[in-house]
Enzyme design. Sequence first.
Site, short mmCIF file in Angstrom:
data_model
loop_
_atom_site.label_atom_id
_atom_site.label_comp_id
_atom_site.label_asym_id
_atom_site.label_seq_id
_atom_site.Cartn_x
_atom_site.Cartn_y
_atom_site.Cartn_z
N PRO A 7 0.86 -1.15 -0.12
CA PRO A 7 0.04 -0.14 0.11
C PRO A 7 0.82 1.19 -0.12
CG PRO A 7 0.24 -0.89 2.18
CD PRO A 7 0.77 -1.96 1.36
N MET A 8 0.93 1.83 -1.10
CA MET A 8 1.70 3.18 -1.25
C MET A 8 1.07 4.30 -1.19
SD MET A 8 4.40 1.82 -3.72
CE MET A 8 5.61 3.18 -3.83
N GLU A 9 0.87 5.08 -0.37
CA GLU A 9 -0.03 6.42 -0.09
C GLU A 9 0.36 7.36 -1.11
OE1 GLU A 9 -2.90 8.87 1.21
OE2 GLU A 9 -2.68 6.94 1.27
N GLN A 68 -6.96 -1.32 3.46
CA GLN A 68 -5.94 -1.01 4.67
C GLN A 68 -6.55 0.33 5.40
OE1 GLN A 68 -2.06 1.09 4.84
NE2 GLN A 68 -1.28 -1.02 5.12
N CYS A 98 3.21 3.66 8.43
CA CYS A 98 3.30 4.75 7.42
C CYS A 98 4.08 5.86 8.49
CB CYS A 98 1.92 5.62 7.63
SG CYS A 98 2.12 7.22 6.51
N LYS A 139 0.71 -4.43 9.05
CA LYS A 139 1.79 -4.18 8.45
C LYS A 139 2.49 -3.11 9.44
CE LYS A 139 4.50 -2.38 4.51
NZ LYS A 139 4.47 -1.34 3.42
N GLU A 201 13.42 -3.07 -0.21
CA GLU A 201 14.72 -3.24 -0.97
C GLU A 201 14.37 -4.30 -1.79
OE1 GLU A 201 17.16 -0.69 -1.63
OE2 GLU A 201 15.70 0.25 -0.47
N GLY A 223 6.84 -2.80 -3.30
CA GLY A 223 6.35 -1.38 -3.17
C GLY A 223 6.90 -0.61 -4.39
N ARG A 224 7.99 0.15 -4.03
CA ARG A 224 8.78 1.12 -5.01
C ARG A 224 9.22 0.36 -6.20
NH1 ARG A 224 12.93 3.98 -1.86
NH2 ARG A 224 12.94 2.09 -0.99
#
Length: 317
Positions: A7-9, A68, A98, A139, A201, A223-224
């Site tokens: 979950p990436m805000e 979430q 977060c 998380k 990572e 994520g990223r």
Amino acid sequence: MRIILAPMEGVVDHLMREILSAINPYDLLVTEFVRVVDQLLPEKVYYRLCPELLQGGTTRAGTPVRVQILGQEPGWMAENAARAVALGSKGVDANFGCPAKMVNRSKGGAVLLQYPELIHDIVKAMRDAVPDTQPVTAKIRLGYEDKSLFMENALAVYEAGATELAIHARSKVDGYKPPAYWEYITEVRERLPIPVIANGEIWSREDAERCMQVTGCDSIMIGRGAISLPNLAATIKDCVSPYSWEQTLGLMLDYTAQELSGHKSDYYPARIKQWFSYLNRQYPEADALFRELRIHKTTDAIVAELQSAQAKLHQAG
């Protein structure tokens, strides 16, 4: 092996979930957080954040989506957890990771890692409010200012009845700076009898294999890396080749067409430039194109620049 999209805000919204789930074998997608303060939020809040609820809680590709929620008051977290599941979310996830200053100032997200007892109470309230057949997950990061409470927080989640736990292998203070401290996840995985999901990572198939080897986890969350290399999950799970720059540019134009036909079109210039900030890691061509594109402020000019770049690739090919 399971691969979950993190979950990436402000990054992984409904459209990005649709785009990425169409080209990757994700097992689960987790939404941006719903901020819970002191009320049971109306259904429209959930439908706005997670339109997939209107189609059985999955993307068009059939990938399940989990809502979430983020907050600090156990009773209201419980009521909103129950609502999310009742509306069709595939379980519900609690955000204790977060790092945003605004969120932490209002006692949400990673700041709660200083209070394992409160984490326990929140997760337990959610677990008690949600049917046993539905997962309640969480998380966390490894800590807030340091990592001294990493095991206490993990145990608090487990003892409260959570189904599984995702761990971003950094503290709040670490932010997103490398490295990720996967060895802490190893300790948690060895201690907890519930599934532990490793996060942090993972930019390539090699990173994923190394992470699973270090942690012993058979589930990872990306994520990223998933934004930097759009078909990262497919390269990990299906051993396919990473997307070429031409494929990625085509995907961006598909995204553009869908974004401009939706209700968030006003945000398009900012969103597409944000995506370039991730693509620069994987594609040198993205950096060169972004230098041309970043001066533009209008949607039409940005789209024209992308289309011109695609046309040049086709001509070169």
